[in-house]
Write a protein that holds these residues in place. Structure first.
Motif, PDB file in Angstrom:
ATOM      1  N   PHE A 214       1.484   5.024   1.081  1.00 61.54           N
ATOM      2  CA  PHE A 214       1.321   6.151   2.141  1.00 61.54           C
ATOM      3  C   PHE A 214       1.315   7.456   1.608  1.00 61.54           C
ATOM      4  O   PHE A 214       2.403   8.081   1.082  1.00 61.54           O
ATOM      5  CB  PHE A 214       2.294   5.847   3.562  1.00 61.54           C
ATOM      6  CG  PHE A 214       2.416   4.617   3.915  1.00 61.54           C
ATOM      7  CD1 PHE A 214       1.175   3.975   4.399  1.00 61.54           C
ATOM      8  CD2 PHE A 214       3.337   3.692   3.995  1.00 61.54           C
ATOM      9  CE1 PHE A 214       1.206   2.653   5.128  1.00 61.54           C
ATOM     10  CE2 PHE A 214       3.642   2.468   4.535  1.00 61.54           C
ATOM     11  CZ  PHE A 214       2.587   1.932   4.950  1.00 61.54           C
TER      12      PHE A 214
ATOM     13  N   ASP B  58       0.871  -1.333   0.137  1.00 63.50           N
ATOM     14  CA  ASP B  58      -0.050  -0.012   0.035  1.00 63.50           C
ATOM     15  C   ASP B  58       1.023   1.222   0.020  1.00 63.50           C
ATOM     16  O   ASP B  58       1.833   1.402   0.449  1.00 63.50           O
ATOM     17  CB  ASP B  58      -0.819  -0.095   1.227  1.00 63.50           C
ATOM     18  CG  ASP B  58      -2.207   0.610   0.876  1.00 63.50           C
ATOM     19  OD1 ASP B  58      -2.215   1.115  -0.117  1.00 63.50           O
ATOM     20  OD2 ASP B  58      -2.935   0.472   1.974  1.00 63.50           O
TER      21      ASP B  58
ATOM     22  N   ARG C 240      -3.398   5.667   3.982  1.00 66.83           N
ATOM     23  CA  ARG C 240      -3.340   4.706   3.266  1.00 66.83           C
ATOM     24  C   ARG C 240      -3.955   4.708   1.645  1.00 66.83           C
ATOM     25  O   ARG C 240      -5.162   5.193   1.937  1.00 66.83           O
ATOM     26  CB  ARG C 240      -3.548   3.286   3.628  1.00 66.83           C
ATOM     27  CG  ARG C 240      -2.601   2.909   4.782  1.00 66.83           C
ATOM     28  CD  ARG C 240      -3.254   1.620   5.429  1.00 66.83           C
ATOM     29  NE  ARG C 240      -2.021   0.874   6.481  1.00 66.83           N
ATOM     30  CZ  ARG C 240      -1.156   0.026   6.173  1.00 66.83           C
ATOM     31  NH1 ARG C 240      -0.963  -0.197   4.979  1.00 66.83           N
ATOM     32  NH2 ARG C 240      -0.402  -0.310   7.060  1.00 66.83           N
TER      33      ARG C 240
END
Length: 82
Positions: free
Chosen positions: A22, A20, A61
């Motif tokens: 950030f 993922d 996220r």
């Protein structure tokens, strides 16, 4: 009584996990069009998508933002029936 044996030609489905991203407030703005300051304000008052501190930076996220957008779309969608 026979014991089950493993089949040598059995292939397991491979899954790749994509890490993922950030995103800081500026990238959240680029993704959504919602001003950077609004993202910071929402984090301050506990509103909007969940964010957290990564070191000294406040980040979101990317998957959380996309899920939040989908929730907003479901909650506020109109029309569509012909």
């Amino acid at each position: 009584m026979s014991t089950p044996t493993a089949t040598p030609n059995h292939t397991q489905k491979e899954t790749t996990v994509t890490p993922d991203r950030f995103l800081p407030a500026k990238e959240c703005e680029a993704l959504t069009g919602i001003p950077e300051g609004t993202w910071r304000y929402w984090a301050h008052i506990g509103r909007g998508p969940v964010s957290f501190k990564l070191g000294r930076r406040r980040v979101w996220r990317e998957s959380t933002i996309l899920a939040w957008i989908a929730e907003q779309e479901q909650a506020t969608a109109t029309g569509g029936a012909a």
